[in-house]
Enzyme design. Sequence first.
Site, PDB file in Angstrom:
ATOM      1  N   LEU A   1      34.131  31.696  40.394  1.00  0.00           N
ATOM      2  CA  LEU A   1      33.251  31.730  41.557  1.00  0.00           C
ATOM      3  C   LEU A   1      34.073  32.182  42.756  1.00  0.00           C
ATOM      4  O   LEU A   1      35.154  31.670  43.018  1.00  0.00           O
ATOM      5  CB  LEU A   1      32.663  30.332  41.810  1.00  0.00           C
ATOM      6  N   ASP A   2      33.536  33.197  43.467  1.00  0.00           N
ATOM      7  CA  ASP A   2      34.172  33.696  44.690  1.00  0.00           C
ATOM      8  C   ASP A   2      35.557  34.273  44.431  1.00  0.00           C
ATOM      9  O   ASP A   2      36.564  33.670  44.794  1.00  0.00           O
ATOM     10  CB  ASP A   2      34.262  32.571  45.725  1.00  0.00           C
ATOM     11  N   PRO A   3      35.697  35.447  43.868  1.00  0.00           N
ATOM     12  CA  PRO A   3      34.595  36.285  43.402  1.00  0.00           C
ATOM     13  C   PRO A   3      34.280  36.016  41.934  1.00  0.00           C
ATOM     14  O   PRO A   3      35.121  35.489  41.210  1.00  0.00           O
ATOM     15  CB  PRO A   3      35.167  37.688  43.558  1.00  0.00           C
TER      16      PRO A   3
END
Length: 846
Positions: free
Chosen positions: A707-709
Amino acid sequence: MDEELGELGVLKQVEGIMLGNGVVGILAESVNKWERRAPLTPSHCARLLHGGTGVSRIIVQPSTKRIHHDALYEEVGAEISQDLSQCGLILGIKQPKLEMILPDRAYAFFSHTHKAQKENMPLLDKILAERASLFDYELIVGDNGKRLLAFGKFAGRVGMVDFLRGLGQRFLSLGYSTPFLSLGSSYMYPSLAAAKAAVISVGEEIATQGLPLGICPLVFVFTGTGNVCSGAQEIFKLLPHTFVDPSRLSDLHRMDTNQTRHASKRAFQVYGCVVTAQDMVEPKDPTKVFDKADYYAHPEHYNPTFHEKIAPYASVIVNCMYWEKRFPQLLTYKQTQDLMIQGCPLVGIADITYDPITNSYHDDMDGNGVICLAVDILPTEFAKEASQHFGNILSQFVVNLASATDITKLPAHLRRACIAHRGVLTSLYDYIPRMRSSDSEEASENSENSLSNKRKYNISVSLSGHLFDQFLINEALDIIEAAGGTFHLVNCHVGQSAKAVSFSELEVGADDRSVLDQIIDSLTAIAKPTENDRFSNQDSSKISLKLGKVEENGIEMESDSKKKAAVLILGAGRVCQPAAEMLSSFGRPSSSEWYKTLFEDDFECQTDLEVTVGSLYLKDAEQIVEGIPNVNGIQLDVMDQESMCKYISQVDVVISLLPPSCHIIVANACIKLKKHLVTASYVDSSMSMLDDKAKDAGITILGEMGLDPGIDHMMAMKMINQAHLRNGKVKSFISYCGGLPSPEAANNPLAYKFSWSPAGAIRSGRNPATYKWGGETVHIDGNDLYDSATRLRLPELPAFALECLPNRNSLLYGDLYGIASEASTFFRGTLRYEGTLYKCFYYFSG
């Protein structure tokens, strides 16, 4: 790729009716009465017609059994007509009737012709005779060899629901009332969700009321680890269940001897067991261990054991594996008879009833025997969801196919999927005529002639793997012919499913030993990719090679090929041990659920993997590797360039679990030594600057993609692309993420669950941030980040008191998303529970 296309050339429009005229046809499925799927749903047609895709018209043949009614297609602008003569591109699901093939058109459907399947050769001949072009969905694969267009897990999901329904009926005929009796067949439910809800309801009844003791323990044995098996397990897991290792099946039944003591535990759940090839056979030579590559190449060297080790303890066998005649049978008639006589608990192997005692079949559930599920096109039972899933992917390809006037400019995955063009087989598939004239019976009949015409030097070559769907058979035959050698196809078996491997046994000859050696070296290179493409192209090189004995004036020499790889893990933190455990299982059989989910069984047991863990302190490394087979611990300081380069030079890939600041040091060494690198950190600017150097070195540097990215980017791009397909523009983009534990688990001062260093999580609060709001660019200094947090309340979740702070440089992603010029607001933020950011600041500054 242009050379591969051979005579394909440039695809021209002929009288305005050829591929590229923008007119798409959809066939009425004619294969059988149950086929209700459609290649494109009305919503897909709407996007294609009104989204500026180049598709000008869609003509749909009328069908009264298609899951989507004709009127729904008309509502979105499609035309309903039997006549598809104006269509340059015609789509279907299954192969159409021969009389439906029009001349000089392009077709796309599952043709089942690329492996020279005898029953479908008339269809291929018709395509060639009508100067048509043929694209096969099964051949649309990515660079990694994975199929891009398929019905995924639907076959397994449907099959499991149907079988559970049959199981309830069968148990009733045996005198047992069970919750399974309330289930219907998959096609009886309006949706997959409704079918799952019914299975969940059955599971709740089992959990509260239990199953009759006379049928317990109820054990489901799953064979295989592919999509079908995954789909079947997805449904199975909706029931209260426990998975057991194949080696524990006998223990499970021994525990059942004291039913009174254990009944309350076992009666309220079912058991699952996943088995693969290594659980089904064993080498005939007792001194050898199971080797999957050897098993695929020489199954005659193995004895079946499934009937002894697995079947006696199975209530249900859910067979999700492809089988062909050269492999041992899972269960023979005689073995099944013996098991039933011995009182085996087997109730079903998956629409008719088979009685192994009398070797007879029944079309009802009464009498002796086991129920057998045998449905040809399972995914069509969930026709609506299956069509939506399929069309989501196909519609992307239709955009290219419907507007293409030059086939050489199509994306590579579509060019490779073209079996025939304008009545001529493309060069990738020129092996089909050879296959048609070289079946196993002909090979056996001609073997004497082959032996009598041997060259001076000869060797038997066994190839197994994805020979035809990855075109490796072409490469192998071309290697032999280009070197001046000859080959005779002694035996060939072609896998009939996407995951199935194929097998070819060749007799290769040459009059010069150096020529034969050159052929052997080149064939070995197919099985052993070079350093530069071993990891980037691993999936497309799934081939096992067995070389027999070279006959050279009575002198024999044996050769073999087996991959060997090495990995160096740097660091000894919390994530190091599970990483080492996972990698250590690559070179040995594994029954772990996560292993079978993440990795195809084709990779299992094919690679000897050496793993080394390096840490600044030897004691830490030794503690990490303790008890993990095939893993060694060493002392290594990455600041010592000489020592670090020494160890990196000895491996194929490096995994850096060090602090992010150390990655750049390791990365430069990997580039210098041309070794692949994986890190557990986001790619920062210093690592990004190494992109060109890594490419020049032919290596891959892979950072974190969680997550992120990662997930958030994929979700964002999906929504943005959908908006752009509708000619929309993104005026405002606001995205939130954050590691928010459920309230009852937010039990530390920061109300945060750490899967990484707490100090690192707090230190991230010093990162400066930049974003755009209402057209104005806002910059936040790292020292002021926590002070910039704002309250956030969600109307749907009024009890949640949250705070939001900006997440680093949001503007970078505006360019990546392609909306920087159209979005006046672009903000990416991190969420925390209210008040915890203050505590973070306090702990950090304190």
